[in-house]
Write a protein that holds these residues in place. Structure first.
Motif, PDB file in Angstrom:
ATOM      1  N   VAL A 161       0.786  -1.378   0.009  1.00 15.16           N
ATOM      2  CA  VAL A 161       0.017   0.104  -0.055  1.00 15.16           C
ATOM      3  C   VAL A 161       0.786   1.255   0.100  1.00 15.16           C
ATOM      4  N   ALA A 162       2.056   1.321   0.740  1.00 18.53           N
ATOM      5  CA  ALA A 162       2.649   2.413   0.805  1.00 18.53           C
ATOM      6  C   ALA A 162       3.515   2.631  -0.421  1.00 18.53           C
ATOM      7  N   GLN A 163       3.608   1.640  -1.143  1.00 16.48           N
ATOM      8  CA  GLN A 163       4.261   2.022  -2.643  1.00 16.48           C
ATOM      9  C   GLN A 163       3.288   2.130  -3.816  1.00 16.48           C
ATOM     10  N   GLN A 164       1.964   2.598  -3.304  1.00 14.15           N
ATOM     11  CA  GLN A 164       1.012   3.102  -4.425  1.00 14.15           C
ATOM     12  C   GLN A 164       1.256   4.454  -4.702  1.00 14.15           C
ATOM     13  N   PRO A 165       1.014   5.122  -5.850  1.00 16.96           N
ATOM     14  CA  PRO A 165       1.301   6.394  -6.155  1.00 16.96           C
ATOM     15  C   PRO A 165       0.346   7.456  -5.513  1.00 16.96           C
ATOM     16  N   ARG A 166       0.702   8.608  -5.098  1.00 16.97           N
ATOM     17  CA  ARG A 166      -0.297   9.444  -4.653  1.00 16.97           C
ATOM     18  C   ARG A 166      -1.413   9.616  -5.567  1.00 16.97           C
ATOM     19  N   THR A 167      -2.348   9.754  -5.218  1.00 21.62           N
ATOM     20  CA  THR A 167      -3.803   9.937  -5.973  1.00 21.62           C
ATOM     21  C   THR A 167      -4.233  11.367  -5.932  1.00 21.62           C
ATOM     22  N   TYR A 168      -3.955  12.290  -5.113  1.00 21.15           N
ATOM     23  CA  TYR A 168      -4.434  13.556  -5.060  1.00 21.15           C
ATOM     24  C   TYR A 168      -5.893  13.696  -5.341  1.00 21.15           C
ATOM     25  N   THR A 169      -6.441  13.655  -4.038  1.00 22.07           N
ATOM     26  CA  THR A 169      -7.973  13.865  -3.952  1.00 22.07           C
ATOM     27  C   THR A 169      -8.276  15.055  -3.489  1.00 22.07           C
ATOM     28  N   GLN A 170      -7.669  16.149  -3.273  1.00 20.94           N
ATOM     29  CA  GLN A 170      -7.637  17.423  -3.065  1.00 20.94           C
ATOM     30  C   GLN A 170      -8.647  17.962  -4.247  1.00 20.94           C
ATOM     31  N   GLN A 171      -9.291  18.954  -3.948  1.00 20.17           N
ATOM     32  CA  GLN A 171     -10.120  19.804  -4.935  1.00 20.17           C
ATOM     33  C   GLN A 171      -9.177  21.140  -5.535  1.00 20.17           C
ATOM     34  N   VAL A 172      -9.571  21.390  -6.539  1.00 18.31           N
ATOM     35  CA  VAL A 172      -8.955  22.398  -7.132  1.00 18.31           C
ATOM     36  C   VAL A 172     -10.111  22.981  -7.797  1.00 18.31           C
ATOM     37  N   GLY A 173     -10.761  24.007  -7.251  1.00 22.18           N
ATOM     38  CA  GLY A 173     -12.107  24.595  -7.531  1.00 22.18           C
ATOM     39  C   GLY A 173     -13.107  23.641  -7.398  1.00 22.18           C
ATOM     40  N   ALA A 174     -14.066  23.283  -8.481  1.00 24.07           N
ATOM     41  CA  ALA A 174     -15.021  22.230  -8.102  1.00 24.07           C
ATOM     42  C   ALA A 174     -14.608  20.890  -8.647  1.00 24.07           C
ATOM     43  N   ARG A 175     -13.172  20.748  -8.965  1.00 24.95           N
ATOM     44  CA  ARG A 175     -12.803  19.475  -9.723  1.00 24.95           C
ATOM     45  C   ARG A 175     -11.839  19.008  -8.788  1.00 24.95           C
ATOM     46  N   SER A 176     -11.634  17.625  -8.679  1.00 22.22           N
ATOM     47  CA  SER A 176     -10.394  16.982  -8.086  1.00 22.22           C
ATOM     48  C   SER A 176      -9.256  17.445  -8.823  1.00 22.22           C
ATOM     49  N   MET A 177      -8.032  17.337  -7.977  1.00 26.81           N
ATOM     50  CA  MET A 177      -6.770  17.860  -8.369  1.00 26.81           C
ATOM     51  C   MET A 177      -6.231  16.693  -9.535  1.00 26.81           C
ATOM     52  N   ALA A 178      -6.397  15.662  -9.373  1.00 27.59           N
ATOM     53  CA  ALA A 178      -6.237  14.522 -10.364  1.00 27.59           C
ATOM     54  C   ALA A 178      -6.719  14.968 -11.913  1.00 27.59           C
ATOM     55  N   SER A 179      -7.961  15.310 -11.729  1.00 32.33           N
ATOM     56  CA  SER A 179      -8.878  15.563 -13.065  1.00 32.33           C
ATOM     57  C   SER A 179      -8.328  16.868 -13.659  1.00 32.33           C
ATOM     58  N   VAL A 180      -7.860  17.737 -12.923  1.00 27.33           N
ATOM     59  CA  VAL A 180      -7.520  19.218 -13.318  1.00 27.33           C
ATOM     60  C   VAL A 180      -5.779  18.938 -13.619  1.00 27.33           C
ATOM     61  N   GLY A 181      -5.310  17.871 -13.074  1.00 18.39           N
ATOM     62  CA  GLY A 181      -3.636  17.535 -13.505  1.00 18.39           C
ATOM     63  C   GLY A 181      -3.663  16.881 -14.700  1.00 18.39           C
ATOM     64  N   CYS A 182      -4.812  16.157 -14.948  1.00 16.82           N
ATOM     65  CA  CYS A 182      -4.714  15.549 -16.298  1.00 16.82           C
ATOM     66  C   CYS A 182      -5.052  16.297 -17.352  1.00 16.82           C
ATOM     67  N   GLU A 183      -5.742  17.390 -17.283  1.00 16.62           N
ATOM     68  CA  GLU A 183      -6.098  18.267 -18.466  1.00 16.62           C
ATOM     69  C   GLU A 183      -4.972  18.431 -19.201  1.00 16.62           C
ATOM     70  N   PRO A 184      -3.797  19.197 -18.736  1.00 10.91           N
ATOM     71  CA  PRO A 184      -2.694  19.639 -19.522  1.00 10.91           C
ATOM     72  C   PRO A 184      -2.171  18.325 -20.189  1.00 10.91           C
ATOM     73  N   ILE A 185      -2.061  17.077 -19.858  1.00  7.22           N
ATOM     74  CA  ILE A 185      -1.701  16.101 -20.481  1.00  7.22           C
ATOM     75  C   ILE A 185      -2.503  15.745 -21.702  1.00  7.22           C
ATOM     76  N   LEU A 186      -3.888  15.611 -21.656  1.00  3.98           N
ATOM     77  CA  LEU A 186      -4.739  15.571 -22.543  1.00  3.98           C
ATOM     78  C   LEU A 186      -4.869  16.371 -23.482  1.00  3.98           C
ATOM     79  N   HIS A 187      -4.491  17.848 -23.332  1.00  7.86           N
ATOM     80  CA  HIS A 187      -4.375  18.953 -24.280  1.00  7.86           C
ATOM     81  C   HIS A 187      -3.106  18.318 -25.172  1.00  7.86           C
ATOM     82  N   MET A 188      -2.064  17.859 -24.619  1.00  2.97           N
ATOM     83  CA  MET A 188      -0.911  17.506 -25.487  1.00  2.97           C
ATOM     84  C   MET A 188      -1.283  16.300 -26.414  1.00  2.97           C
ATOM     85  N   ARG A 189      -1.929  15.465 -25.683  1.00  2.00           N
ATOM     86  CA  ARG A 189      -2.497  14.444 -26.565  1.00  2.00           C
ATOM     87  C   ARG A 189      -3.163  14.831 -27.857  1.00  2.00           C
TER      88      ARG A 189
END
Length: 618
Positions: free
Chosen positions: A566-594
């Protein structure tokens, strides 16, 4: 001591033999001279000061420049070839060969009683013999230091018709010049200069020179027992493995061999790691082991979640943080201030963030300035497309200061080149548009990788002195000194590459393919000024990705002991950025690159975001 590496690929490899001494002498010039010559195809971005040709070349330059008739110029060069005294057969050895020429070329150098260099050259091509005579006659009689300081500018100074002096012949001419500079340097040093770890690779064998090279050679022949054990564990538990290029050679060797028996192993850059993990999940892998630093495993976890594979487990190789100084720089107060300044700028702004950052950085950055992720292989196109697509755009690149400075250097060189050169890189730009974008390109000045920092002036000076005739490869992340040296080799003699790890691999492959087409045995010597060869693979965090750690993960998966991971699982970043999860917002720049990678354009949603936020500030 900073590290680099040297690889030599031979179509036929033989031990070097000692050259026979030259049994002749040439008149000694009493006046120091500089020969300023480069290929006609060299980019106009070369801005070195031009001076008159050497005294011995003046009459020839006058005759060559008096006509643009290629036939008459060829006849003149043939006369020069007749003046070349040549070399005896016993001097035509591997050690005297000038590699990288379209014809076979040999050169020797020795000091006369006055301490001045005497050169002798030869070739199996009459035209190359004529060109070799120009160099031999002009440089013989200089001191070693004078030869080593010869600068390279333009062969067009001699007025040779471009139909006669093709790019390949120009490159051969320059390679011969660099080989002569190298030999003069060795004569002047009185001893062999320090060398880099080297791998000499031929069809028959691989010869490592130096401890690091020996480790690299072991990568080619991994322990089969270890490979078999890994394959059994991965296959029985359906575990996929994604690893970064910058692994320890031993780890890479085992993984590469195992991949021949279990297809769900991929060694790549950080972006492709996440893509590969998705394909592994689609193929039925229930777990993915990530060999890399933490931001890599975070990206894998986030992209798997975005693709709907939340049930696939992702494991790092340690319970402790597997950090990265560059990624940490993007989480500093200085970087937050950098983005705050970008957000206050009244112009439309785009933040181009390097993939080597955490998901948290991507999310928080995107909340401040519209953000797209980039890799070293697509950063140039991403930035140029942004400027082409959005009027008055300002681009804010970060956090890698070396890459940012190298981008600025590359665009500055383009602004002094030709429209054809620029269009070859991006069809929507011209010299004028590149010149206008320079003041609108910003880069963070305080973000460095402690490992990339090794490739600075000390290493660069050694490469410049000891290997001026080699092919040079520099990653976008290395300091400007090494980057500039590779750019110089690229401009002057098509013997350099700057870019990503994949760009470097493609360059080496292309040069090797060219050499294999020659009718004579050839060597391709490459100086690797990049982090894969002794840099990130030597990083203490990367070294946490061991075979022992991977085998432990494999042993615990699908057993009651999996709870220990369990301690070797990557961080999932459940915090909120505005109305969205940090993970969701953090994926958006990656999806823009895709989206950019698929279409060659900034995605409509990103373009609209940039313009809307810019309008809100104006």
């Amino acid at each position: 001591m900073a590290l680099s590496a040297r690889c030599t690929f031979s179509s036929t490899w033989k031990p070097a033999t000692s050259p026979g001494r030259l049994q002749r002498s040439l008149p000694i010039k009493t006046r120091a001279r500089r020969l300023h010559i480069a290929a006609a195809a060299v980019s106009q971005a070369v801005t070195q000061e031009l001076t008159a040709p050497a005294a011995a070349l003046r009459s020839i330059a006058t005759q060559l420049g008096a006509t643009h008739n290629a036939k008459e110029q060829l006849q003149l060069l043939m006369k020069c070839a007749e003046k070349l005294r040549g070399l005896p057969g016993q001097a035509r050895t591997w050690s005297n060969r000038v590699m990288g020429c379209t014809a076979q070329v040999w050169v020797t150098a020795e000091l006369d009683a006055a301490g001045r260099v005497v050169f002798a050259a030869d070739s199996d091509s009459r035209l190359t013999q004529g060109l070799a005579f120009l160099l031999e006659d002009s440089l013989s009689g200089l001191t070693p230091d004078e030869v080593a300081e010869v600068n390279v500018t333009a062969l067009s100074e001699l007025g040779i018709d471009p139909h006669l002096l093709t790019p390949s012949r120009s490159n051969s001419f320059l390679t011969l010049l660099q080989a002569m500079r190298k030999r003069a340097t060795l004569l002047g040093s009185g001893a062999q200069l320090a060398s880099f770890p080297s791998l000499i690779i031929s069809a028959r064998e691989t010869v490592p020179v130096g401890a690091f090279a020996e480790a690299q050679a072991r990568y080619l022949n991994p322990d089969q027992t270890t490979v078999d054990a890994l394959v059994r564990a991965l296959t029985s538990k359906r575990i996929g493995v994604v690893a970064h290029f910058y692994m320890d050679p031993q780890v890479q060797g085992v993984l590469t061999s195992a991949a021949a028996h279990w297809p769900h192993i991929r060694i790549s850059d950080s972006l492709v790691m996440a893509d590969a993990a998705v394909r592994m999940a689609e193929a039925g892998c229930t777990s993915v082991a990530v060999l890399g630093v933490d931001f890599m495993s975070e990206n894998v976890r986030a992209i798997l979640d975005e693709a709907g594979h939340t049930n696939v487990q992702v494991y790092r190789m340690a319970a402790d943080d597997i950090g990265c100084s560059l990624a940490e720089a993007a989480e500093s107060e200085a970087y937050a201030q950098y983005l705050a300044e970008a957000a206050k700028d009244p112009h439309p702004g785009l933040h181009v963030v390097y993939i080597n950052t955490s998901l948290r950085t991507k999310a928080l950055s995107h909340a401040v300035v519209p953000t797209i992720t980039c890799t070293s292989s697509n950063v140039v196109q991403t930035v140029l497309q942004g400027f082409a697509q959005i009027p008055d755009l300002h681009v804010w690149y970060g956090p890698d200061s070396y890459m940012g400075a190298n981008l600025a250097q590359l665009f500055t060189a383009l602004a002094q080149s030709s429209d054809d050169d620029v269009a070859a890189l991006h069809p929507s730009h011209t010299v004028e548009s590149v010149r206008k974008l320079l003041p609108r390109l910003h880069h963070f000045a305080e973000g460095i990788c402690v490992v990339h920092h090794m490739f600075g002036s000390e290493v660069t000076n050694l490469v410049r002195r000891a290997y001026p005739d080699a092919h040079l490869a520099a990653h976008f992340e290395v300091p400007g000194e090494m980057f500039s040296l590779a750019m110089e080799a690229k401009r002057q003699r098509d013997a350099g590459v700057v870019g990503s790890t994949q760009n470097i691999l493609d360059f080496i492959g292309a040069k090797l393919s060219d050499a294999l087409q020659h009718r004579f045995p050839e060597r391709v010597q490459v100086i690797l000024g990049t982090d894969a060869e002794g840099g990130c693979a030597s990083c203490p965090f990367m070294k946490m990705n061991t075979l022992k750690a991977l085998m432990r993960v494999c042993e615990l998966v699908s057993t009651p002991g999996e709870a220990l991971l369990v301690a070797q699982q990557p961080r999932t970043y459940t915090q909120q950025v505005g109305a969205r999860s940090m993970a969701s917002v953090g994926c958006e720049p990656i999806l823009h690159m895709r989206g950019f990678q698929k279409t060659g354009k900034l995605p409509p949603a990103l373009e609209a975001d940039v313009i809307a936020r810019g309008n809100s500030r104006s």
